[in-house]
Design a protein around this motif. Structure first.
Motif, PDB file in Angstrom:
ATOM      1  N   ILE A 184       0.836  -1.206   0.000  1.00  0.00           N
ATOM      2  CA  ILE A 184       0.000   0.000   0.000  1.00  0.00           C
ATOM      3  C   ILE A 184       0.868   1.252   0.000  1.00  0.00           C
ATOM      4  N   LEU A 185       1.913   1.255   0.824  1.00  0.00           N
ATOM      5  CA  LEU A 185       2.788   2.429   0.888  1.00  0.00           C
ATOM      6  C   LEU A 185       3.545   2.630  -0.421  1.00  0.00           C
ATOM      7  N   ALA A 186       3.948   1.534  -1.058  1.00  0.00           N
ATOM      8  CA  ALA A 186       4.654   1.644  -2.338  1.00  0.00           C
ATOM      9  C   ALA A 186       3.735   2.233  -3.413  1.00  0.00           C
ATOM     10  N   ILE A 187       2.474   1.786  -3.422  1.00  0.00           N
ATOM     11  CA  ILE A 187       1.510   2.316  -4.389  1.00  0.00           C
ATOM     12  C   ILE A 187       1.201   3.778  -4.077  1.00  0.00           C
ATOM     13  N   PHE A 188       1.062   4.090  -2.789  1.00  0.00           N
ATOM     14  CA  PHE A 188       0.820   5.472  -2.371  1.00  0.00           C
ATOM     15  C   PHE A 188       1.948   6.378  -2.866  1.00  0.00           C
ATOM     16  N   ARG A 189       3.183   5.906  -2.718  1.00  0.00           N
ATOM     17  CA  ARG A 189       4.343   6.691  -3.152  1.00  0.00           C
ATOM     18  C   ARG A 189       4.280   6.985  -4.647  1.00  0.00           C
ATOM     19  N   VAL A 190       3.934   5.981  -5.439  1.00  0.00           N
ATOM     20  CA  VAL A 190       3.873   6.144  -6.899  1.00  0.00           C
ATOM     21  C   VAL A 190       2.769   7.130  -7.292  1.00  0.00           C
ATOM     22  N   ILE A 191       1.604   7.001  -6.660  1.00  0.00           N
ATOM     23  CA  ILE A 191       0.496   7.893  -6.991  1.00  0.00           C
ATOM     24  C   ILE A 191       0.812   9.324  -6.588  1.00  0.00           C
ATOM     25  N   VAL A 192       1.366   9.504  -5.397  1.00  0.00           N
ATOM     26  CA  VAL A 192       1.707  10.841  -4.918  1.00  0.00           C
ATOM     27  C   VAL A 192       2.758  11.483  -5.818  1.00  0.00           C
ATOM     28  N   ALA A 193       3.737  10.689  -6.263  1.00  0.00           N
ATOM     29  CA  ALA A 193       4.770  11.224  -7.155  1.00  0.00           C
ATOM     30  C   ALA A 193       4.156  11.716  -8.462  1.00  0.00           C
ATOM     31  N   HIS A 194       3.102  11.052  -8.909  1.00  0.00           N
ATOM     32  CA  HIS A 194       2.436  11.474 -10.145  1.00  0.00           C
ATOM     33  C   HIS A 194       1.584  12.721  -9.914  1.00  0.00           C
ATOM     34  N   VAL A 195       0.910  12.763  -8.756  1.00  0.00           N
ATOM     35  CA  VAL A 195       0.044  13.903  -8.442  1.00  0.00           C
ATOM     36  C   VAL A 195       0.864  15.148  -8.158  1.00  0.00           C
ATOM     37  N   ALA A 196       1.937  14.975  -7.332  1.00  0.00           N
ATOM     38  CA  ALA A 196       2.874  16.057  -7.003  1.00  0.00           C
ATOM     39  C   ALA A 196       2.154  17.299  -6.492  1.00  0.00           C
ATOM     40  N   ASN A 197       1.134  17.118  -5.667  1.00  0.00           N
ATOM     41  CA  ASN A 197       0.358  18.236  -5.174  1.00  0.00           C
ATOM     42  C   ASN A 197      -0.103  17.927  -3.754  1.00  0.00           C
ATOM     43  N   ALA A 198       0.481  18.596  -2.775  1.00  0.00           N
ATOM     44  CA  ALA A 198       0.143  18.332  -1.382  1.00  0.00           C
ATOM     45  C   ALA A 198      -1.316  18.628  -1.098  1.00  0.00           C
ATOM     46  N   ASP A 199      -1.871  19.647  -1.755  1.00  0.00           N
ATOM     47  CA  ASP A 199      -3.262  20.022  -1.515  1.00  0.00           C
ATOM     48  C   ASP A 199      -4.214  18.908  -1.945  1.00  0.00           C
ATOM     49  N   THR A 200      -3.889  18.231  -3.046  1.00  0.00           N
ATOM     50  CA  THR A 200      -4.727  17.124  -3.507  1.00  0.00           C
ATOM     51  C   THR A 200      -4.732  15.998  -2.480  1.00  0.00           C
ATOM     52  N   VAL A 201      -3.567  15.723  -1.913  1.00  0.00           N
ATOM     53  CA  VAL A 201      -3.468  14.672  -0.904  1.00  0.00           C
ATOM     54  C   VAL A 201      -4.274  15.054   0.336  1.00  0.00           C
ATOM     55  N   PHE A 202      -4.166  16.303   0.762  1.00  0.00           N
ATOM     56  CA  PHE A 202      -4.907  16.799   1.916  1.00  0.00           C
ATOM     57  C   PHE A 202      -6.409  16.680   1.678  1.00  0.00           C
ATOM     58  N   ARG A 203      -6.866  17.108   0.513  1.00  0.00           N
ATOM     59  CA  ARG A 203      -8.292  17.066   0.195  1.00  0.00           C
ATOM     60  C   ARG A 203      -8.795  15.633   0.057  1.00  0.00           C
ATOM     61  N   ALA A 204      -7.917  14.729  -0.369  1.00  0.00           N
ATOM     62  CA  ALA A 204      -8.299  13.316  -0.429  1.00  0.00           C
ATOM     63  C   ALA A 204      -8.601  12.795   0.977  1.00  0.00           C
ATOM     64  N   GLY A 205      -7.801  13.206   1.939  1.00  0.00           N
ATOM     65  CA  GLY A 205      -8.073  12.834   3.328  1.00  0.00           C
ATOM     66  C   GLY A 205      -9.383  13.411   3.818  1.00  0.00           C
ATOM     67  N   GLN A 206      -9.686  14.639   3.390  1.00  0.00           N
ATOM     68  CA  GLN A 206     -10.915  15.298   3.826  1.00  0.00           C
ATOM     69  C   GLN A 206     -12.177  14.649   3.257  1.00  0.00           C
ATOM     70  N   ARG A 207     -12.029  13.807   2.254  1.00  0.00           N
ATOM     71  CA  ARG A 207     -13.184  13.117   1.689  1.00  0.00           C
ATOM     72  C   ARG A 207     -13.831  12.153   2.690  1.00  0.00           C
ATOM     73  N   PHE A 208     -13.062  11.722   3.680  1.00  0.00           N
ATOM     74  CA  PHE A 208     -13.537  10.643   4.547  1.00  0.00           C
ATOM     75  C   PHE A 208     -14.524  11.118   5.595  1.00  0.00           C
ATOM     76  N   ARG A 209     -15.511  10.264   5.838  1.00  0.00           N
ATOM     77  CA  ARG A 209     -16.457  10.412   6.930  1.00  0.00           C
ATOM     78  C   ARG A 209     -16.414   9.116   7.737  1.00  0.00           C
ATOM     79  N   PHE A 210     -16.886   9.179   8.963  1.00  0.00           N
ATOM     80  CA  PHE A 210     -16.849   7.978   9.790  1.00  0.00           C
ATOM     81  C   PHE A 210     -17.642   6.833   9.163  1.00  0.00           C
ATOM     82  N   THR A 211     -18.657   7.158   8.400  1.00  0.00           N
ATOM     83  CA  THR A 211     -19.450   6.106   7.759  1.00  0.00           C
ATOM     84  C   THR A 211     -18.633   5.315   6.742  1.00  0.00           C
TER      85      THR A 211
END
Length: 346
Positions: free
Chosen positions: A48-75
């Protein structure tokens, strides 16, 4: 512990990656977009971490990663999320989160600091991921975004944050990103943390339910027992390590205690997506933190007690895992919060 791709799917969706791009990014791992989107497919943490690294390297945008985290709800966390939301207040919800956190497939370490006047969430690399200096800042962005969103959703307000403290492990991108979100950022801290306002821990949850909490707690207990039963062999290895923590915990030593060969020991752990080194590191760290918090042992004595012959090596290993030295960790605990927590600077 196995992981689904659910958290990474939030990042893929937030980044708007097409199936063609995703297929190209996943090709080194031998999986396709359909398999990746199947949440019944389980991955080891290192995958999972290896795949995360590859995707993040392609996105290259900290804000996108932050907003991806904000998508989550407890449900999004199924019965685990329902159990958290059903708790009476944020303090009990966070305690529940820590007790049953393996059910949420964590990608980053988390501690809840609950002291009079100061409280919050402290983040640190999971055991075995400390070498991933390039990935940790993005994991931090993702998880800070996620927990800010989850707490806001749970209590129905978003003014609960006193500050975001960032250590040297967090990069300038994280600092600028969080400031742009209107958050008070304190750089150069000893720990990465979301510091909560004094009233936040007692804030009632919007969806609290006595009946729902009791039912969900039982179901989560059953689920966690299943997870632990699935890792029965690693539990046996941990038991040997704990019973002999002050001794040199080599694979040969532990294998002899279990009546097996070293190769079989490594193979059995590998089947659970674990390594001997990471398991040993985790056990040593857990016991060291108990000694530091509950005894008056010197740092050198703690180092010896958890199997380190060289106190300098112990300090380096502890700091790599927790972001603070053993002495700083103890001082933070003894301060009981106050003006020094969780930054801890003097």
């Amino acid at each position: 512990m196995k992981h689904t791709s659910a958290k990474l799917l939030a990042l893929v969706d937030e980044a708007g990656l097409s199936d063609g791009t995703l297929r190209q990014l996943l090709s080194p791992f031998g999986i396709g977009p359909d398999e990746f989107r199947n949440v019944d497919r389980l991955f080891a943490l290192d995958e999972i971490l290896a795949i995360f690294r590859v995707i993040v390297a392609h996105v290259a945008n900290a804000d996108t990663v932050f907003r991806a985290g904000q998508r989550f709800r407890f449900t999004d966390f199924g019965i685990f999320g329902l159990a958290v939301m059903s708790q009476p207040d944020l303090r009990l919800a966070l305690r529940f989160t820590m007790r049953y956190r393996p059910l949420s497939s964590p990608l980053i370490g988390l501690e809840v600091q609950d002291a009079e006047g100061d409280s919050g969430l402290v983040f640190y690399p999971l055991p075995g991921t400390t070498e991933d200096h390039d990935i940790y800042p993005r994991l931090l962005d993702f998880n800070v975004g996620m927990f800010l969103s989850l707490i806001s959703d749970a209590i129905g307000r978003d003014d609960f944050t006193s500050a975001i403290q960032l250590s040297a492990r967090a990069d300038k991108l994280s600092q600028d990103l969080l400031r742009d979100k209107g958050l008070h950022v304190i750089p150069g801290a000893l720990r990465d943390a979301i510091v909560l306002k004094p009233w936040a821990m007692d804030a009632p949850l919007r969806h609290k339910s006595t009946v729902g909490a009791a039912l969900a707690r039982k179901l989560c207990g059953d689920a966690l027992a299943s997870v632990r039963n699935a890792s029965k062999f690693s539990a046996e290895v941990q038991a040997v390590m704990i019973a002999n923590i002050e001794k040199p915990l080599t694979t040969a030593f532990v294998a002899r205690r279990l009546g097996m060969g070293e190769r079989s020991l490594r193979r059995r752990l590998s089947e659970e997506s674990l390594s001997f080194r990471l398991l040993k590191q985790s056990v040593q760290s857990d016991i060291a933190r108990r000694y530091l918090g509950e005894t008056r042992m010197t740092i050198a004595d703690v180092a010896l007690a958890v199997g380190y012959s060289d106190v300098a090596n112990f300090r380096r290993a502890f700091r790599a895992l927790h972001g603070v030295t053993p002495q700083e960790y103890r001082e933070d605990l003894r301060a009981g919060g106050g003006d020094n927590w969780p930054n801890g600077r003097k």
